[in-house]
Design a protein around this motif. Structure first.
Motif, PDB file in Angstrom:
ATOM      1  N   LEU A  34     -10.215  23.724   8.736  1.00 12.52           N
ATOM      2  CA  LEU A  34      -9.469  23.528  10.087  1.00 12.52           C
ATOM      3  C   LEU A  34     -10.320  23.001  10.950  1.00 12.52           C
ATOM      4  N   LEU A  35     -12.045  23.334  10.295  1.00 15.68           N
ATOM      5  CA  LEU A  35     -13.038  22.374  11.116  1.00 15.68           C
ATOM      6  C   LEU A  35     -12.783  20.655  11.608  1.00 15.68           C
ATOM      7  N   THR A  36     -11.945  20.251  10.201  1.00 19.22           N
ATOM      8  CA  THR A  36     -11.207  18.729  10.511  1.00 19.22           C
ATOM      9  C   THR A  36     -10.327  18.676  11.695  1.00 19.22           C
ATOM     10  N   ALA A  37     -10.922  17.985  12.801  1.00 22.32           N
ATOM     11  CA  ALA A  37      -9.528  18.213  13.915  1.00 22.32           C
ATOM     12  C   ALA A  37      -8.310  17.423  13.548  1.00 22.32           C
ATOM     13  N   THR A  38      -6.971  18.239  14.041  1.00 26.49           N
ATOM     14  CA  THR A  38      -5.654  17.748  13.932  1.00 26.49           C
ATOM     15  C   THR A  38      -5.576  16.257  14.406  1.00 26.49           C
ATOM     16  N   ARG A  39      -4.914  14.800  13.212  1.00 26.44           N
ATOM     17  CA  ARG A  39      -4.855  13.825  13.856  1.00 26.44           C
ATOM     18  C   ARG A  39      -3.153  14.122  14.745  1.00 26.44           C
ATOM     19  N   PRO A  40      -2.930  13.132  14.839  1.00 33.88           N
ATOM     20  CA  PRO A  40      -1.105  12.895  15.584  1.00 33.88           C
ATOM     21  C   PRO A  40      -0.416  12.819  14.395  1.00 33.88           C
ATOM     22  N   ALA A  41       0.901  13.402  15.336  1.00 39.67           N
ATOM     23  CA  ALA A  41       2.087  13.100  13.693  1.00 39.67           C
ATOM     24  C   ALA A  41       2.415  11.274  13.940  1.00 39.67           C
ATOM     25  N   PHE A  42       3.106  11.607  12.681  1.00 34.71           N
ATOM     26  CA  PHE A  42       3.098  10.118  11.854  1.00 34.71           C
ATOM     27  C   PHE A  42       4.288  10.659  11.202  1.00 34.71           C
ATOM     28  N   ALA A  43       5.554  10.616  11.471  1.00 36.77           N
ATOM     29  CA  ALA A  43       6.997  11.079  10.767  1.00 36.77           C
ATOM     30  C   ALA A  43       7.307   9.583   9.619  1.00 36.77           C
ATOM     31  N   ALA A  44       7.137   8.521  10.051  1.00 35.26           N
ATOM     32  CA  ALA A  44       8.063   7.500   9.531  1.00 35.26           C
ATOM     33  C   ALA A  44       6.865   7.375   8.882  1.00 35.26           C
ATOM     34  N   ASP A  45       7.342   6.543   7.621  1.00 37.46           N
ATOM     35  CA  ASP A  45       6.748   6.512   5.976  1.00 37.46           C
ATOM     36  C   ASP A  45       6.579   7.648   5.291  1.00 37.46           C
ATOM     37  N   TYR A  46       6.805   8.155   5.512  1.00 40.03           N
ATOM     38  CA  TYR A  46       6.593   9.717   4.536  1.00 40.03           C
ATOM     39  C   TYR A  46       6.932   9.450   3.678  1.00 40.03           C
ATOM     40  N   LYS A  47       5.837  10.724   2.587  1.00 40.24           N
ATOM     41  CA  LYS A  47       6.161  10.826   1.338  1.00 40.24           C
ATOM     42  C   LYS A  47       5.399  11.891   0.628  1.00 40.24           C
ATOM     43  N   ALA A  48       5.568  12.565   0.120  1.00 36.15           N
ATOM     44  CA  ALA A  48       5.016  14.494  -0.677  1.00 36.15           C
ATOM     45  C   ALA A  48       5.017  14.059  -2.486  1.00 36.15           C
ATOM     46  N   LEU A  49       3.421  14.251  -2.703  1.00 34.84           N
ATOM     47  CA  LEU A  49       3.977  15.092  -3.401  1.00 34.84           C
ATOM     48  C   LEU A  49       3.777  16.409  -3.873  1.00 34.84           C
ATOM     49  N   VAL A  50       4.364  17.406  -4.670  1.00 29.28           N
ATOM     50  CA  VAL A  50       4.740  18.414  -5.943  1.00 29.28           C
ATOM     51  C   VAL A  50       4.030  19.055  -6.449  1.00 29.28           C
ATOM     52  N   CYS A  51       3.194  19.192  -6.540  1.00 31.45           N
ATOM     53  CA  CYS A  51       2.565  20.279  -7.896  1.00 31.45           C
ATOM     54  C   CYS A  51       3.191  20.950  -8.250  1.00 31.45           C
ATOM     55  N   VAL A  52       3.343  21.586  -9.415  1.00 36.08           N
ATOM     56  CA  VAL A  52       3.861  22.937 -10.135  1.00 36.08           C
ATOM     57  C   VAL A  52       2.997  22.938 -11.154  1.00 36.08           C
ATOM     58  N   ARG A 320       1.966  11.229   4.702  1.00 37.97           N
ATOM     59  CA  ARG A 320       1.172  11.599   3.377  1.00 37.97           C
ATOM     60  C   ARG A 320       0.779  13.456   3.320  1.00 37.97           C
ATOM     61  N   GLN A 321       1.235  13.989   2.477  1.00 37.18           N
ATOM     62  CA  GLN A 321       0.770  15.137   2.022  1.00 37.18           C
ATOM     63  C   GLN A 321       1.383  16.121   0.829  1.00 37.18           C
ATOM     64  N   ILE A 322       0.271  16.965   0.319  1.00 38.57           N
ATOM     65  CA  ILE A 322       0.311  17.065  -1.486  1.00 38.57           C
ATOM     66  C   ILE A 322       0.634  18.929  -0.677  1.00 38.57           C
ATOM     67  N   PHE A 323       1.343  18.750  -1.904  1.00 39.14           N
ATOM     68  CA  PHE A 323       2.231  20.704  -2.042  1.00 39.14           C
ATOM     69  C   PHE A 323       1.282  20.473  -3.433  1.00 39.14           C
ATOM     70  N   PHE A 324       1.704  21.965  -3.210  1.00 33.18           N
ATOM     71  CA  PHE A 324       1.008  22.756  -4.944  1.00 33.18           C
ATOM     72  C   PHE A 324       1.227  24.308  -4.527  1.00 33.18           C
ATOM     73  N   ALA A 325       2.243  24.612  -5.643  1.00 34.76           N
ATOM     74  CA  ALA A 325       3.556  25.879  -6.146  1.00 34.76           C
ATOM     75  C   ALA A 325       2.903  26.070  -7.470  1.00 34.76           C
ATOM     76  N   GLN A 326       3.159  27.105  -8.099  1.00 31.14           N
ATOM     77  CA  GLN A 326       2.974  27.954  -9.709  1.00 31.14           C
ATOM     78  C   GLN A 326       4.208  28.971  -9.900  1.00 31.14           C
ATOM     79  N   LEU A 327       3.944  28.869 -10.923  1.00 33.54           N
ATOM     80  CA  LEU A 327       4.866  30.186 -11.696  1.00 33.54           C
ATOM     81  C   LEU A 327       3.595  30.071 -12.863  1.00 33.54           C
TER      82      LEU A 327
END
Length: 483
Positions: A34-52, A320-327
């Motif tokens: 959270l030390l890095t300032a938040t950038r404006p929203a960019f909802a267009a051209d959205y992609k997400a990678l989800v690691c399990v 662009r957002q990368i997520f992490f989940a686990q089992l």
């Protein structure tokens, strides 16, 4: 902190305690980014990678099984009591493979062309034949560190390197290289996958949980003492107060505090939403794993949280957002199958939990019209031995099979090279009789697997070489084509 006469000892203790309290509410590793300032929203051209991540080492040989008569016969001859009957497999039409019979929930994804197995993937420094492996000393820099070790191989998968001392994860390095608006968002703990040189993952709790400082949520501020405490903290960490402190360290802490409150205010209601209190499209996808108004199963709960964050991507911010989940629970040295029933035993339970959660998540993404914008993939410590042990289980191995899921996946196909099903064969590290267990030398590297995903994520070749330091060793074979 520097010695400033304008700051009393009591005030320093207040600063320390309030920061520790917020750090505890947000989870370890969350405030650093959270030390890095938040950038404006960019909802267009959205992609997400989800690691399990499947912790413990999934038995990929019983997750994806050859269904043709010849190879299934070879498989059954060695697997013996752990062999899944050919007729029990979830057929992958158009291929010579089937899934574990507990994974029926993924049949619609295969039928829709949104599922692809990737064969014999594992940590490699460079392409490696059996002859080369046998000729190299264990300490060779051409070999990944500490093969067959849980903790070390988890690190190699999460970092995308051959060095078990690597600190940063390939997800975290990718987030930095692509300058994503957020760090990796983890709903599965504070793993190394999301760690970069600049920030840690943003670790979120499960559905229904409070995300933020205890006692300082909006509903808590109706009680005057809580409102006074919040006002005092806001005043203490206001920019003018920071200027008065005249300390870089104190200013950094203060910015963390302000950003922490801002992030929790932005995401708190999303995190807290339960079935029936949010998106009907997501709830419909997760309906098979919802009971009594709650999502059942740890992985399903994590992916439900991810689904809500993806739907609210404009609020989460960034395109662009990368997520992490686990089992966890995959260290199945015994009781993989009980009583000869392929739907009994520890591995069947895990395969059902995995398939049910992945299928629900994929259905939710399709319901939202975002199926082609989200790609989910599995990772695990290592594969397990082809030959069972004496406890109806399997032991630590190396190369493993994985699943990639999503609307952008080029499904109805398999990728990579399935190993030759022969103990002591060209893919088995073993040669002498005592070591013939079926530990496959990977024919696809973690680097190639990750690079294929990140190329879809719009990483440039230069960024890929930065994120994946061994990728250049695999020449032009950088993209496996599964997405």
């Amino acid at each position: 902190m520097a010695n400033h006469p304008t700051i009393s000892m009591a005030r320093r203790r207040w600063l320390q305690r309030s920061m520790l309290g917020v750090a505890g509410a947000f989870g370890a590793g969350s405030l650093v980014n959270l030390l890095t300032a938040t950038r404006p929203a960019f909802a267009a051209d959205y992609k997400a990678l989800v690691c399990v991540f499947l912790y413990g080492g999934n038995d990929g040989l019983n997750m994806v099984v050859p269904s043709d008569a010849t190879r299934h016969g070879q498989y059954s001859a060695v697997r013996a009591g752990l062999a899944l009957p050919r007729g029990s497999l979830v057929g992958l039409s158009g291929s010579d493979y089937g899934l574990h019979p507990a994974m029926t929930a993924l049949a619609p994804a295969w039928a829709a062309g949104q599922l692809a197995p990737v064969f014999n993937v594992g940590p490699l420094v460079q392409p490696l034949t059996k002859a080369q492996f046998r000729a190299l000393p264990d300490s060779s820099p051409s070999l990944p560190d500490s093969l067959f070790s849980h903790s070390d191989q988890q690190i190699l998968w999460e970092t995308g390197t051959g060095d078990a001392l690597t600190r940063t994860g390939w997800g975290g390095r990718a987030a930095d290289a692509l300058a994503t608006a957020n760090p990796v968002i983890s709903v599965g703990g504070n793993g190394r996958f999301g760690l970069s040189a600049l920030q840690g993952p943003l670790v979120l709790p499960g559905p229904g949980a409070t995300f933020g400082a205890n006692g300082l949520q909006p509903s808590d501020l109706q009680w005057a003492p809580n409102a006074a405490r919040k006002a005092a903290l806001d005043a203490l960490y206001a920019p003018t107060a920071v200027d008065a402190l005249d300390s870089d360290l104190a200013g950094s802490y203060a910015r963390q505090q302000r950003d922490a409150f801002a992030v929790s205010a932005r995401l708190g209601s999303i995190v807290a939403a339960q079935p029936g209190g949010g998106s009907t499209a997501i709830d419909a996808g997760f309906a098979p794993v919802i009971a009594n108004g709650r999502v059942t199963g740890g992985l399903a709960q994590q992916l439900y949280q991810v689904a809500k964050l993806i739907e609210a991507n404009a609020t989460v911010q960034g395109n662009r957002q990368i997520f992490f989940a686990q089992l966890g629970g995959f260290d199945t040295h015994g009781n993989q199958i009980v009583g000869g029933d392929p739907l009994s035993g520890d591995h069947a339970r895990l395969m059902k939990a995995l398939a049910d959660a992945l299928a629900a998540f994929n259905a939710a993404m399709n319901n939202l019209g975002m199926g082609a914008q989200v790609t989910t993939f599995t990772q695990s410590d290592f594969g397990r031995t082809f030959k069972p042990n004496n406890s109806l289980g399997t032991d630590h191995a190396w190369g493993n099979h994985h699943l990639v899921l999503g609307g952008a996946v080029r499904g109805h196909a398999t990728y990579g090279s399935y190993p030759t099903l022969a103990l002591g064969g060209p893919d088995d590290v073993g040669q002498d009789s005592w070591e013939l267990q079926g530990r496959w030398i990977p024919t696809t590297s973690v680097d190639q697997y990750a690079a294929t995903l990140l190329k879809w994520f719009d990483a440039t070749d230069g960024q890929l070489d930065t994120v994946l330091p061994n990728l250049a060793n695999f020449g032009s074979a950088r993209n496996l084509g599964f997405v």
